[in-house]
Scaffold this motif. Structure first.
Motif, PDB file in Angstrom:
ATOM      1  N   VAL A  28      -7.386  -0.876  -2.449  1.00 25.92           N
ATOM      2  CA  VAL A  28      -6.767  -1.757  -1.464  1.00 25.92           C
ATOM      3  C   VAL A  28      -5.631  -0.997  -0.779  1.00 25.92           C
ATOM      4  O   VAL A  28      -4.911  -0.243  -1.428  1.00 25.92           O
ATOM      5  CB  VAL A  28      -6.195  -3.023  -2.162  1.00 25.92           C
ATOM      6  N   ASP A  29      -5.486  -1.175   0.511  1.00 30.50           N
ATOM      7  CA  ASP A  29      -4.390  -0.527   1.237  1.00 30.50           C
ATOM      8  C   ASP A  29      -3.864  -1.489   2.283  1.00 30.50           C
ATOM      9  O   ASP A  29      -4.568  -1.842   3.223  1.00 30.50           O
ATOM     10  CB  ASP A  29      -4.919   0.765   1.889  1.00 30.50           C
ATOM     11  N   LEU A  30      -2.632  -1.955   2.081  1.00 37.22           N
ATOM     12  CA  LEU A  30      -2.067  -2.882   3.070  1.00 37.22           C
ATOM     13  C   LEU A  30      -1.003  -2.207   3.930  1.00 37.22           C
ATOM     14  O   LEU A  30      -0.038  -2.835   4.376  1.00 37.22           O
ATOM     15  CB  LEU A  30      -1.535  -4.137   2.392  1.00 37.22           C
ATOM     16  N   GLY A  31      -1.150  -0.919   4.107  1.00 38.98           N
ATOM     17  CA  GLY A  31      -0.348  -0.241   5.118  1.00 38.98           C
ATOM     18  C   GLY A  31       1.036   0.232   4.715  1.00 38.98           C
ATOM     19  O   GLY A  31       1.835   0.588   5.568  1.00 38.98           O
ATOM     20  N   ILE A  32       1.343   0.235   3.408  1.00 37.18           N
ATOM     21  CA  ILE A  32       2.670   0.702   2.995  1.00 37.18           C
ATOM     22  C   ILE A  32       2.705   2.235   3.019  1.00 37.18           C
ATOM     23  O   ILE A  32       1.828   2.893   2.452  1.00 37.18           O
ATOM     24  CB  ILE A  32       3.022   0.186   1.576  1.00 37.18           C
ATOM     25  N   THR A  33       3.729   2.794   3.652  1.00 35.40           N
ATOM     26  CA  THR A  33       3.842   4.250   3.726  1.00 35.40           C
ATOM     27  C   THR A  33       5.071   4.764   2.979  1.00 35.40           C
ATOM     28  O   THR A  33       5.292   5.962   2.894  1.00 35.40           O
ATOM     29  CB  THR A  33       3.960   4.713   5.192  1.00 35.40           C
ATOM     30  N   ASP A  34       5.879   3.837   2.446  1.00 37.06           N
ATOM     31  CA  ASP A  34       7.112   4.226   1.761  1.00 37.06           C
ATOM     32  C   ASP A  34       6.775   4.788   0.371  1.00 37.06           C
ATOM     33  O   ASP A  34       6.359   4.053  -0.526  1.00 37.06           O
ATOM     34  CB  ASP A  34       8.015   2.984   1.632  1.00 37.06           C
ATOM     35  N   VAL A  35       6.978   6.100   0.197  1.00 38.15           N
ATOM     36  CA  VAL A  35       6.580   6.728  -1.072  1.00 38.15           C
ATOM     37  C   VAL A  35       7.476   6.321  -2.241  1.00 38.15           C
ATOM     38  O   VAL A  35       7.176   6.618  -3.396  1.00 38.15           O
ATOM     39  CB  VAL A  35       6.578   8.272  -0.987  1.00 38.15           C
ATOM     40  N   TYR A  36       8.593   5.653  -1.939  1.00 36.92           N
ATOM     41  CA  TYR A  36       9.454   5.203  -3.034  1.00 36.92           C
ATOM     42  C   TYR A  36       9.090   3.790  -3.490  1.00 36.92           C
ATOM     43  O   TYR A  36       9.415   3.390  -4.589  1.00 36.92           O
ATOM     44  CB  TYR A  36      10.925   5.233  -2.590  1.00 36.92           C
ATOM     45  N   ASN A  37       8.413   3.051  -2.611  1.00 35.88           N
ATOM     46  CA  ASN A  37       8.152   1.648  -2.921  1.00 35.88           C
ATOM     47  C   ASN A  37       6.730   1.446  -3.471  1.00 35.88           C
ATOM     48  O   ASN A  37       5.903   0.773  -2.864  1.00 35.88           O
ATOM     49  CB  ASN A  37       8.377   0.810  -1.658  1.00 35.88           C
ATOM     50  N   MET A  38       6.465   2.029  -4.646  1.00 37.77           N
ATOM     51  CA  MET A  38       5.123   1.967  -5.204  1.00 37.77           C
ATOM     52  C   MET A  38       4.746   0.561  -5.659  1.00 37.77           C
ATOM     53  O   MET A  38       3.572   0.201  -5.691  1.00 37.77           O
ATOM     54  CB  MET A  38       4.996   2.937  -6.380  1.00 37.77           C
ATOM     55  N   GLY A  39       5.731  -0.241  -6.005  1.00 38.97           N
ATOM     56  CA  GLY A  39       5.459  -1.630  -6.397  1.00 38.97           C
ATOM     57  C   GLY A  39       4.760  -2.374  -5.260  1.00 38.97           C
ATOM     58  O   GLY A  39       3.764  -3.067  -5.468  1.00 38.97           O
ATOM     59  N   ALA A  40       5.269  -2.181  -4.048  1.00 42.15           N
ATOM     60  CA  ALA A  40       4.669  -2.841  -2.879  1.00 42.15           C
ATOM     61  C   ALA A  40       3.301  -2.267  -2.549  1.00 42.15           C
ATOM     62  O   ALA A  40       2.421  -2.965  -2.070  1.00 42.15           O
ATOM     63  CB  ALA A  40       5.601  -2.699  -1.676  1.00 42.15           C
ATOM     64  N   VAL A  41       3.109  -0.970  -2.835  1.00 41.89           N
ATOM     65  CA  VAL A  41       1.813  -0.341  -2.590  1.00 41.89           C
ATOM     66  C   VAL A  41       0.741  -0.963  -3.500  1.00 41.89           C
ATOM     67  O   VAL A  41      -0.372  -1.262  -3.067  1.00 41.89           O
ATOM     68  CB  VAL A  41       1.898   1.191  -2.846  1.00 41.89           C
ATOM     69  N   MET A  42       1.116  -1.186  -4.780  1.00 42.75           N
ATOM     70  CA  MET A  42       0.116  -1.564  -5.783  1.00 42.75           C
ATOM     71  C   MET A  42      -0.090  -3.062  -5.967  1.00 42.75           C
ATOM     72  O   MET A  42      -1.141  -3.483  -6.467  1.00 42.75           O
ATOM     73  CB  MET A  42       0.495  -0.939  -7.133  1.00 42.75           C
ATOM     74  N   ALA A  43       0.891  -3.866  -5.573  1.00 44.28           N
ATOM     75  CA  ALA A  43       0.799  -5.309  -5.830  1.00 44.28           C
ATOM     76  C   ALA A  43      -0.487  -5.942  -5.268  1.00 44.28           C
ATOM     77  O   ALA A  43      -1.148  -6.719  -5.976  1.00 44.28           O
ATOM     78  CB  ALA A  43       2.045  -6.014  -5.298  1.00 44.28           C
ATOM     79  N   PRO A  44      -0.914  -5.627  -4.029  1.00 44.64           N
ATOM     80  CA  PRO A  44      -2.148  -6.253  -3.515  1.00 44.64           C
ATOM     81  C   PRO A  44      -3.379  -5.876  -4.346  1.00 44.64           C
ATOM     82  O   PRO A  44      -4.251  -6.729  -4.578  1.00 44.64           O
ATOM     83  CB  PRO A  44      -2.281  -5.686  -2.094  1.00 44.64           C
ATOM     84  N   ALA A  45      -3.433  -4.624  -4.818  1.00 50.99           N
ATOM     85  CA  ALA A  45      -4.568  -4.203  -5.647  1.00 50.99           C
ATOM     86  C   ALA A  45      -4.628  -5.028  -6.918  1.00 50.99           C
ATOM     87  O   ALA A  45      -5.707  -5.458  -7.356  1.00 50.99           O
ATOM     88  CB  ALA A  45      -4.455  -2.714  -5.978  1.00 50.99           C
ATOM     89  N   ALA A  46      -3.450  -5.283  -7.517  1.00 55.01           N
ATOM     90  CA  ALA A  46      -3.387  -6.092  -8.735  1.00 55.01           C
ATOM     91  C   ALA A  46      -3.883  -7.509  -8.460  1.00 55.01           C
ATOM     92  O   ALA A  46      -4.673  -8.069  -9.234  1.00 55.01           O
ATOM     93  CB  ALA A  46      -1.960  -6.119  -9.270  1.00 55.01           C
ATOM     94  N   ALA A  47      -3.450  -8.077  -7.333  1.00 53.47           N
ATOM     95  CA  ALA A  47      -3.854  -9.447  -6.994  1.00 53.47           C
ATOM     96  C   ALA A  47      -5.369  -9.531  -6.781  1.00 53.47           C
ATOM     97  O   ALA A  47      -6.017 -10.468  -7.248  1.00 53.47           O
ATOM     98  CB  ALA A  47      -3.113  -9.912  -5.742  1.00 53.47           C
ATOM     99  N   HIS A  48      -5.926  -8.536  -6.100  1.00 54.23           N
ATOM    100  CA  HIS A  48      -7.367  -8.544  -5.836  1.00 54.23           C
ATOM    101  C   HIS A  48      -8.167  -8.447  -7.138  1.00 54.23           C
ATOM    102  O   HIS A  48      -9.146  -9.171  -7.324  1.00 54.23           O
ATOM    103  CB  HIS A  48      -7.742  -7.389  -4.892  1.00 54.23           C
ATOM    104  N   THR A  49      -7.743  -7.540  -8.029  1.00 57.75           N
ATOM    105  CA  THR A  49      -8.459  -7.385  -9.296  1.00 57.75           C
ATOM    106  C   THR A  49      -8.342  -8.648 -10.147  1.00 57.75           C
ATOM    107  O   THR A  49      -9.319  -9.097 -10.746  1.00 57.75           O
ATOM    108  CB  THR A  49      -7.933  -6.160 -10.063  1.00 57.75           C
ATOM    109  N   LEU A  50      -7.143  -9.233 -10.171  1.00 55.37           N
ATOM    110  CA  LEU A  50      -6.939 -10.468 -10.943  1.00 55.37           C
ATOM    111  C   LEU A  50      -7.842 -11.573 -10.409  1.00 55.37           C
ATOM    112  O   LEU A  50      -8.535 -12.258 -11.175  1.00 55.37           O
ATOM    113  CB  LEU A  50      -5.465 -10.887 -10.866  1.00 55.37           C
TER     114      LEU A  50
END
Lengths: 146, 327
Positions: B182-204
């Motif tokens: 999943v990729d919702l367009g986050i480019t901030d390399v420090y904000n990995m929580g925001a990068v991964m949260a949608p993937a977690a929601a989709h899998t759940l």
């Protein structure tokens, strides 16, 4: 959900960085670095009788030496993360970035480790420093005759 | 894609950690700890491999075995340095895995599938990470002090190994869901929580849908390494996108450290973060009867500095494993 809508959820939940405190710290520490530089310059010109032009080079070398030494001794990174741009923007930041890269890669050998990686972070400073020096020099020659 | 497993058990686990993790709130649960990030080796990379090898040695002793049918392992480093070095040592047929910080549950899903199909009798699943090797590869030199934003997560140092087999024991691997990227367009390399949260929601969401379960079926749902801000983002996103209300939910990265006392910014991360927490405090609580059903969702940012430099956003993945206490 589209990307913009998701970005709104993200923005709502992430903390704001404290720009005022960070800027104040950087201003004060950076200013203090300026004072140290000026003191060194005065020291070299007045006490050691070195011409001002040469003395400014010695002053820069001294600051680079101190930045590198403190990085190698292992505590300068903590100072830098506290003072942010106060220590990164002055020449100490260059020294710190260069030495930290050298330290990181020293175990991969002198040539392929240190040699290839020492300017990993500072390479762009050198490149664009030289390029802009060339153009500003050119402008100076053309407008003011050198 | 969700599998139900008939006869797969998580027989034993072993954990080895570095200094920060052993000083954290879960310190007493780990099998071994080092007081330095080198694990007494010459380099950080070799130190990470040493921790991985140690975790397998401890697992051998705990499970009273001296080999296994297959060894699955992964880490964050280029060419899977640590896993390869450990595989060289153990001399068991080896599959190297990479799904960044989601590798731990990816390993459990593959191992459980192999065991359930009867192709192998047992398997060892390992992962490792080291704060300094990860910083060196993905960010800046370790001695560089450039400041980091509050949303940054802190790569955990340690290694975790699990022994799975058909032999019944207290913890059953009940089911597993393979996530999608999943990729919702986050480019901030420090904000990995925001990068991964949608993937977690989709899998759940997929997991619950496939098994026709309510989110409250689980006594605890944990994500791998979203951190304090990523945790909130996941809650909001899951509610809005899938109408899932996460209540009995925590994040391994938050549980691994004392966020007030330890300088870990938004929490722990790295492939080892999720299994270090799961194989320590969560399994302990399950064995003591406090938790019966737990869904472990390891979240991974498939971050590549090269692609970020080429102005692409960061994709993410999440794999889920459901663990149940055997009746």
């Amino acid at each position: 959900m589209d990307k913009e809508k998701y970005q709104k959820i993200v923005d709502k939940n992430i903390p704001k960085e404290n720009v005022k405190i960070n800027a104040t710290k950087a201003f004060l520490v950076g200013g203090f670095m300026g004072i140290i530089g000026q003191l060194l310059l005065d020291l070299y010109t007045t006490w050691l009788d070195i011409p001002t032009k040469d003395a400014s080079t010695y002053m820069i070398i001294t600051l680079i030496f101190i930045g590198s030494l403190f990085t190698a001794l292992g505590f300068f990174d903590k100072w830098v993360s506290w003072a942010n741009c106060g220590l990164i923007v002055p020449i100490t930041g260059f020294a710190h970035a260069m030495t930290s890269a050298a330290l990181e890669y020293k175990k991969e050998g002198f040539v392929l480790g240190i040699g290839a990686n020492i300017f990993k972070l500072t390479g762009s400073v050198i490149l664009y420093g030289v390029v802009s020096a060339y153009f500003f020099g050119l402008i100076r020659v053309l407008l003011f005759g050198g | 894609m969700t599998f139900k497993f008939k006869n797969v058990f998580l027989n034993n686990t072993a954990t080895v950690v570095g200094p920060y993790e052993s000083k954290g709130p879960l310190g007493k649960y780990f099998d071994k700890s080092y007081n330095n990030l080198y694990a007494n080796q010459k380099t950080y990379e070799q130190g990470e491999a040493k921790m991985l090898e140690d975790s397998i040695d401890i697992l051998y002793k705990k499970a009273n075995i001296n080999s296994a049918d297959v060894f699955l392992s992964g880490d964050l480093l280029n060419q899977l340095i640590s896993s390869n070095l450990a595989a060289l040592n153990v001399k068991i047929p080896f599959l190297g895995l990479y799904n960044a910080c989601a590798t731990s549950m990816e390993g459990l899903i593959i191992a459980s599938t192999l065991i359930d199909s009867g192709k192998v009798k047992n398997a060892i699943c390992s992962v490792s990470s080291n704060n300094c090797t990860a910083e060196k590869q993905f960010r800046y030199p370790n001695e560089y002090g450039g400041s980091k934003p509050k949303v940054t997560t802190f790569t955990a140092t340690g290694a975790a190994s699990a022994y799975l087999s058909k032999t019944p024991s207290q913890i059953r691997v009940e089911s597993g869901t393979i996530g999608t990227v999943v990729d919702l367009g986050i480019t901030d390399v420090y904000n990995m929580g925001a990068v991964m949260a949608p993937a977690a929601a989709h899998t759940l969401n997929q997991h619950l849908k496939d098994l026709k379960r309510d989110v409250n079926y689980y006594d605890l749902i944990v994500t791998g390494d979203l951190g304090i801000y990523g945790k909130q983002i996941l809650k909001d996103y899951a509610k809005e996108e899938f109408n899932i209300e996460l209540s009995k939910y925590n994040d391994c990265g938050i549980m691994l450290y004392d966020l007030k006392e330890q300088e870990v910014y938004a929490g722990g991360s790295g492939p080892a973060c999720c299994p270090l927490t799961t194989y320590s405090v969560i399994l302990d609580r399950m064995k003591r009867g406090e938790l019966k059903r737990v869904l472990v969702m390891s979240t991974g940012a498939l971050h590549s500095p090269t692609l970020v430099n080429q102005k692409l956003s960061i994709p993410a993945i999440c794999h889920a494993i459901s663990l149940e206490v055997e009746k």
